[in-house]
Design a protein around this motif. Structure first.
Motif, PDB file in Angstrom:
ATOM      1  N   LEU A   1       0.833  -1.203   0.000  1.00  0.00           N
ATOM      2  CA  LEU A   1       0.000   0.000   0.000  1.00  0.00           C
ATOM      3  C   LEU A   1       0.872   1.260   0.000  1.00  0.00           C
ATOM      4  CD1 LEU A   1      -2.802   1.273   0.143  1.00  0.00           C
ATOM      5  CD2 LEU A   1      -2.678   1.116   2.642  1.00  0.00           C
ATOM      6  N   GLN A   2       1.907   1.255   0.815  1.00  0.00           N
ATOM      7  CA  GLN A   2       2.796   2.420   0.884  1.00  0.00           C
ATOM      8  C   GLN A   2       3.500   2.643  -0.449  1.00  0.00           C
ATOM      9  OE1 GLN A   2       3.072   4.720   3.125  1.00  0.00           O
ATOM     10  NE2 GLN A   2       4.657   5.781   1.928  1.00  0.00           N
ATOM     11  N   GLU A   3       3.882   1.558  -1.100  1.00  0.00           N
ATOM     12  CA  GLU A   3       4.558   1.645  -2.395  1.00  0.00           C
ATOM     13  C   GLU A   3       3.661   2.313  -3.433  1.00  0.00           C
ATOM     14  OE1 GLU A   3       7.258  -1.452  -4.973  1.00  0.00           O
ATOM     15  OE2 GLU A   3       5.249  -2.125  -4.392  1.00  0.00           O
ATOM     16  N   ILE A   4       2.374   1.985  -3.411  1.00  0.00           N
ATOM     17  CA  ILE A   4       1.433   2.579  -4.365  1.00  0.00           C
ATOM     18  C   ILE A   4       1.140   4.032  -3.998  1.00  0.00           C
ATOM     19  CG2 ILE A   4      -0.915   2.461  -5.286  1.00  0.00           C
ATOM     20  CD1 ILE A   4      -0.788  -0.568  -4.898  1.00  0.00           C
ATOM     21  N   ARG A   5       0.876   4.250  -2.698  1.00  0.00           N
ATOM     22  CA  ARG A   5       0.522   5.602  -2.263  1.00  0.00           C
ATOM     23  C   ARG A   5       1.672   6.598  -2.493  1.00  0.00           C
ATOM     24  NH1 ARG A   5      -2.654   4.653   3.512  1.00  0.00           N
ATOM     25  NH2 ARG A   5      -4.735   4.317   2.608  1.00  0.00           N
ATOM     26  N   ALA A   6       2.906   6.099  -2.380  1.00  0.00           N
ATOM     27  CA  ALA A   6       4.076   6.980  -2.531  1.00  0.00           C
ATOM     28  C   ALA A   6       4.114   7.640  -3.909  1.00  0.00           C
ATOM     29  CB  ALA A   6       5.362   6.195  -2.284  1.00  0.00           C
ATOM     30  N   LEU A   7       3.586   7.001  -4.918  1.00  0.00           N
ATOM     31  CA  LEU A   7       3.602   7.562  -6.273  1.00  0.00           C
ATOM     32  C   LEU A   7       2.485   8.572  -6.494  1.00  0.00           C
ATOM     33  CD1 LEU A   7       4.498   4.585  -8.650  1.00  0.00           C
ATOM     34  CD2 LEU A   7       5.920   6.510  -7.966  1.00  0.00           C
ATOM     35  N   ASN A   8       1.442   8.515  -5.627  1.00  0.00           N
ATOM     36  CA  ASN A   8       0.326   9.459  -5.760  1.00  0.00           C
ATOM     37  C   ASN A   8      -0.203   9.490  -7.201  1.00  0.00           C
ATOM     38  OD1 ASN A   8      -1.533  11.363  -4.881  1.00  0.00           O
ATOM     39  ND2 ASN A   8      -0.165  13.092  -5.276  1.00  0.00           N
ATOM     40  N   LEU A   9      -0.556   8.349  -7.678  1.00  0.00           N
ATOM     41  CA  LEU A   9      -0.977   8.188  -9.082  1.00  0.00           C
ATOM     42  C   LEU A   9      -2.288   8.894  -9.366  1.00  0.00           C
ATOM     43  CD1 LEU A   9      -0.179   4.390  -9.532  1.00  0.00           C
ATOM     44  CD2 LEU A   9       1.076   6.297 -10.543  1.00  0.00           C
ATOM     45  N   LYS A  10      -2.406   9.303 -10.633  1.00  0.00           N
ATOM     46  CA  LYS A  10      -3.656   9.889 -11.113  1.00  0.00           C
ATOM     47  C   LYS A  10      -4.074   9.129 -12.357  1.00  0.00           C
ATOM     48  CE  LYS A  10      -2.537  14.512  -9.397  1.00  0.00           C
ATOM     49  NZ  LYS A  10      -1.300  14.069  -8.729  1.00  0.00           N
ATOM     50  N   ALA A  11      -5.364   8.982 -12.524  1.00  0.00           N
ATOM     51  CA  ALA A  11      -5.885   8.249 -13.689  1.00  0.00           C
ATOM     52  C   ALA A  11      -5.428   8.926 -14.984  1.00  0.00           C
ATOM     53  CB  ALA A  11      -7.412   8.192 -13.623  1.00  0.00           C
ATOM     54  N   GLY A  12      -4.921   8.166 -15.940  1.00  0.00           N
ATOM     55  CA  GLY A  12      -4.485   8.676 -17.236  1.00  0.00           C
ATOM     56  C   GLY A  12      -3.109   9.321 -17.218  1.00  0.00           C
ATOM     57  N   GLU A  13      -2.445   9.291 -16.077  1.00  0.00           N
ATOM     58  CA  GLU A  13      -1.140   9.938 -15.947  1.00  0.00           C
ATOM     59  C   GLU A  13      -0.099   9.308 -16.863  1.00  0.00           C
ATOM     60  OE1 GLU A  13       2.300  10.866 -12.556  1.00  0.00           O
ATOM     61  OE2 GLU A  13       0.441   9.834 -11.999  1.00  0.00           O
ATOM     62  N   ASP A  14      -0.137   7.996 -17.011  1.00  0.00           N
ATOM     63  CA  ASP A  14       0.864   7.327 -17.841  1.00  0.00           C
ATOM     64  C   ASP A  14       0.798   7.792 -19.297  1.00  0.00           C
ATOM     65  OD1 ASP A  14      -1.624   6.198 -18.040  1.00  0.00           O
ATOM     66  OD2 ASP A  14      -0.926   4.122 -18.130  1.00  0.00           O
ATOM     67  N   GLN A  15      -0.411   8.030 -19.784  1.00  0.00           N
ATOM     68  CA  GLN A  15      -0.553   8.487 -21.172  1.00  0.00           C
ATOM     69  C   GLN A  15       0.003   9.916 -21.335  1.00  0.00           C
ATOM     70  OE1 GLN A  15      -4.725   8.076 -21.906  1.00  0.00           O
ATOM     71  NE2 GLN A  15      -4.691   5.828 -21.681  1.00  0.00           N
ATOM     72  N   GLU A  16      -0.234  10.772 -20.338  1.00  0.00           N
ATOM     73  CA  GLU A  16       0.275  12.142 -20.385  1.00  0.00           C
ATOM     74  C   GLU A  16       1.809  12.156 -20.324  1.00  0.00           C
ATOM     75  OE1 GLU A  16       0.640  16.103 -20.739  1.00  0.00           O
ATOM     76  OE2 GLU A  16      -1.179  14.890 -21.079  1.00  0.00           O
ATOM     77  N   LEU A  17       2.375  11.262 -19.518  1.00  0.00           N
ATOM     78  CA  LEU A  17       3.837  11.170 -19.432  1.00  0.00           C
ATOM     79  C   LEU A  17       4.456  10.712 -20.745  1.00  0.00           C
ATOM     80  CD1 LEU A  17       4.237   9.618 -15.859  1.00  0.00           C
ATOM     81  CD2 LEU A  17       4.870  11.940 -16.558  1.00  0.00           C
ATOM     82  N   GLU A  18       3.795   9.779 -21.390  1.00  0.00           N
ATOM     83  CA  GLU A  18       4.267   9.301 -22.697  1.00  0.00           C
ATOM     84  C   GLU A  18       4.310  10.461 -23.694  1.00  0.00           C
ATOM     85  OE1 GLU A  18       5.473   6.627 -23.896  1.00  0.00           O
ATOM     86  OE2 GLU A  18       5.014   5.015 -22.463  1.00  0.00           O
ATOM     87  N   ARG A  19       3.273  11.296 -23.687  1.00  0.00           N
ATOM     88  CA  ARG A  19       3.228  12.431 -24.616  1.00  0.00           C
ATOM     89  C   ARG A  19       4.338  13.439 -24.312  1.00  0.00           C
ATOM     90  NH1 ARG A  19       2.468  17.367 -25.251  1.00  0.00           N
ATOM     91  NH2 ARG A  19       2.315  17.676 -23.010  1.00  0.00           N
ATOM     92  N   GLU A  20       4.485  13.732 -23.004  1.00  0.00           N
ATOM     93  CA  GLU A  20       5.501  14.721 -22.635  1.00  0.00           C
ATOM     94  C   GLU A  20       6.906  14.217 -22.949  1.00  0.00           C
ATOM     95  OE1 GLU A  20       6.785  17.511 -18.802  1.00  0.00           O
ATOM     96  OE2 GLU A  20       5.179  16.014 -18.581  1.00  0.00           O
ATOM     97  N   LYS A  21       7.151  12.933 -22.742  1.00  0.00           N
ATOM     98  CA  LYS A  21       8.458  12.355 -23.056  1.00  0.00           C
ATOM     99  C   LYS A  21       8.754  12.457 -24.543  1.00  0.00           C
ATOM    100  CE  LYS A  21      11.017   8.004 -23.069  1.00  0.00           C
ATOM    101  NZ  LYS A  21      10.983   6.562 -22.838  1.00  0.00           N
ATOM    102  N   ALA A  22       7.728  12.165 -25.348  1.00  0.00           N
ATOM    103  CA  ALA A  22       7.910  12.233 -26.802  1.00  0.00           C
ATOM    104  C   ALA A  22       8.289  13.649 -27.235  1.00  0.00           C
ATOM    105  CB  ALA A  22       6.643  11.769 -27.503  1.00  0.00           C
ATOM    106  N   VAL A  23       7.678  14.672 -26.618  1.00  0.00           N
ATOM    107  CA  VAL A  23       7.969  16.071 -26.958  1.00  0.00           C
ATOM    108  C   VAL A  23       9.398  16.439 -26.582  1.00  0.00           C
ATOM    109  CG1 VAL A  23       7.394  18.470 -26.446  1.00  0.00           C
ATOM    110  CG2 VAL A  23       5.576  16.804 -26.876  1.00  0.00           C
ATOM    111  N   LEU A  24       9.787  16.112 -25.327  1.00  0.00           N
ATOM    112  CA  LEU A  24      11.120  16.458 -24.864  1.00  0.00           C
ATOM    113  C   LEU A  24      12.213  15.739 -25.638  1.00  0.00           C
ATOM    114  CD1 LEU A  24      10.543  16.552 -20.997  1.00  0.00           C
ATOM    115  CD2 LEU A  24      11.100  18.489 -22.475  1.00  0.00           C
ATOM    116  N   SER A  25      11.939  14.490 -25.964  1.00  0.00           N
ATOM    117  CA  SER A  25      12.949  13.706 -26.683  1.00  0.00           C
ATOM    118  C   SER A  25      13.139  14.198 -28.117  1.00  0.00           C
ATOM    119  CB  SER A  25      12.549  12.229 -26.689  1.00  0.00           C
ATOM    120  OG  SER A  25      12.454  11.723 -25.383  1.00  0.00           O
TER     121      SER A  25
END
Length: 532
Positions: A179-203
């Motif tokens: 539980l602590q491992e999951i809570r530590a990331l403070n995930l938000k729904a759809g966050e992985d897709q937004e990170l993929e987009r931002e990574k593509a832009v920066l790269s």
């Protein structure tokens, strides 16, 4: 009561019609004459399972019909048909019914006591049922059964919860770690897709900068070329072209907007290696959780909720566990109160039961017999807390011992008859049938049994299959079952015997042969009965 019986194409019976009276009715005949066939046919119409093997050889269908007169005087007709193909049909008053419906009604109309029923006295667990029938505690017993079912359900719930709690407690630290491992990331729904987009832009910041500037240049050139289009002049001359001119102006406006948007986009494109590293690290952490808990962030968040609930269940489990334990204790107390009330009613009735059984056995030539209902406390069950067993001492000076160990066949028969007699008030059936209740007895005992059956017939119709003349002589109606061989075929015949014919049958039953002496003895038996 059973008023009429019709049997057709059943075993060795071609066709048979019988009108039965009230009171005491006997069927007699030589061994193997077919008395059991009559009983089997009656069993069939009362709801027993059928087989095409019961058909008379060569017949396509057998039929058995029984006409009863109910307690309210209404006529009840039961009918059963079985074809050679094995198809069975049951009817009540002409309406087709299920076999279970037929059997349910049959059980209400007839109490059939076959030879095998003697054995129920040799089954200790049945003794409690006899006492309960005598005591009339059906409602109390059902209440105890319901409470036991509820108590069992609560105990099962408690056991299940204890097992789950113990299992979770064993891995509580691991659950908290997850539980602590999951809570530590403070995930938000759809966050992985937004990170993929931002990574593509920066790269691809350099390439995007070039593409944006190139696109702006192309749009400048296109804008300059398009402004040479003279739609305004055309529309000044031909008013029909004004809508085209307006559309063209919108195209020019859109190009201007695109150039400004590309300019803003180009201005904010910036390669940030630190941000790219952060994104890649977070994406790696998310991927690690996905491998453990699910393919999507939604699955990880669901796992977070599950872990939280399980941990809460363990931490708050003691309260729930105590509530469940209290619930079991409350239901246990309620059950024991009801079971003890039932036990008291049984024990009170058992005293009267003992007295009535012993009194009846005295009339059945067992006048020295002592019988005791022995109670022992057993584990709580669906029937309560009592274990019951009948103890008997057939002769003076003998200790009371379990009936199942010392009673003879003749004694068992008479004890069962005594039971049936004292339980007759609880019985609802208007007809009682005894198949060779006289097994293992004779002489004076047979006379006593006959008198007892005669007395029982004073409150309901009693039908008895017997081989004893002492019993047959007591009957109000006497049927003789015989086998007849004609043209190589065997057939069972049943005829009511009266006067001389009945005297002749009683004489045969006395010694197996009919002589002047046996006829005289038969006349004496019948005369004694008629004088009463």
């Amino acid at each position: 009561m059973l008023q009429h019986l019709h049997i057709k194409n059943f075993a060795l019976i071609a066709e048979l019609e019988m009108d039965l009276a009230s009171g005491f009715i006997v069927f007699s005949g030589e061994t193997g004459a077919g008395k059991t066939i009559i009983l089997n046919a009656l069993n069939l119409v009362l709801g027993e399972r059928a087989s095409s093997e019961l058909l008379r050889p060569g017949a396509e269908k057998l039929e058995v019909a029984a006409v009863f007169i109910g307690n309210g005087g209404q006529e009840i007709i039961l009918k059963r048909e079985v074809s050679s193909a094995g198809k069975s049909l049951a009817r009540i008053n002409g309406d087709i019914v299920t076999l279970q419906q037929l059997k349910n009604l049959g059980d209400q109309l007839v109490d059939l006591h076959g030879q095998h029923e003697h054995q129920s006295l040799l089954q200790t667990e049945k003794h409690l049922d006899f006492i309960d029938d005598f005591a009339g505690v059906k409602a109390d017993r059902l209440a105890v059964a319901d409470l036991f079912a509820e108590l069992t359900a609560r105990k099962n719930e408690l056991t299940g919860f204890e097992e789950r709690k113990k299992e979770l407690e064993g891995k509580l630290d691991y659950l908290k770690f997850q539980l602590q491992e999951i809570r530590a990331l403070n995930l938000k729904a759809g966050e992985d897709q937004e990170l993929e987009r931002e990574k593509a832009v920066l790269s691809n910041a350099g390439q995007l900068h070039q593409l944006a500037q190139g696109s702006q240049t192309a749009l400048d050139e296109a804008d300059a070329l398009l402004r040479t289009v003279q739609l305004a002049e055309i529309a000044d001359i031909d008013k029909d072209m004004q809508s085209e001119e307006q559309a063209f102006k919108e195209v020019l406006f859109t190009i201007e907007e695109l150039k400004r948007s590309l300019g803003r986009y180009d201005a904010k494109i910036e390669f940030d290696p630190n941000r790219l590293e952060e994104i890649e690290e977070r994406m790696a952490a998310i991927s690690s959780l996905k491998r453990k808990h699910g393919e999507e962030i939604g699955g990880i968040l669901a796992k977070q909720e599950q872990l939280s609930s399980e941990i809460e269940a363990v931490e708050l489990g003691e309260d729930t566990l105590q509530d469940l334990r209290n619930s079991v204790k409350e239901k246990e107390a309620e059950y024991l109160k009801s079971a003890k009330k039932l036990s008291s009613a049984r024990k009170a009735a058992a005293k009267k039961f003992e007295q009535e059984i012993v009194a009846d056995l005295q009339l059945l030539a067992m006048n020295k017999t002592a019988l005791q209902v022995y109670f022992a406390e057993g584990a709580p069950s669906v029937t309560g807390i009592d274990q019951v067993e009948f103890l008997i001492s057939p002769n003076p000076g003998q200790p009371l011992l379990p009936l199942v160990k010392i009673a003879s066949g003749g004694e068992i028969s008479r004890i069962m008859l005594a039971l049936k007699t004292i339980l007759r008030k609880a019985e609802q059936a208007g007809t009682m049938i005894f198949d060779e209740i006289d097994n293992g007895i004779g002489g004076k005992t047979a006379i006593a049994v006959g008198e007892k059956l005669k007395g029982l017939a004073g409150v309901r119709q009693v039908i008895c299959i017997t081989h004893l003349p002492q019993i047959a002589s007591k009957a109000d109606q006497h049927f003789l079952v015989e086998k007849n061989v004609k043209a190589g075929h065997t057939e069972v015949l049943v005829n009511e015997v009266r006067e001389k014919a009945r005297q002749h049958e009683i004489a045969r039953m006395l010694s197996g042969t009919v002589t002047e002496t046996t006829l005289k003895h038969a006349a004496e038996l019948l005369e004694v009965v008629s004088s009463h």
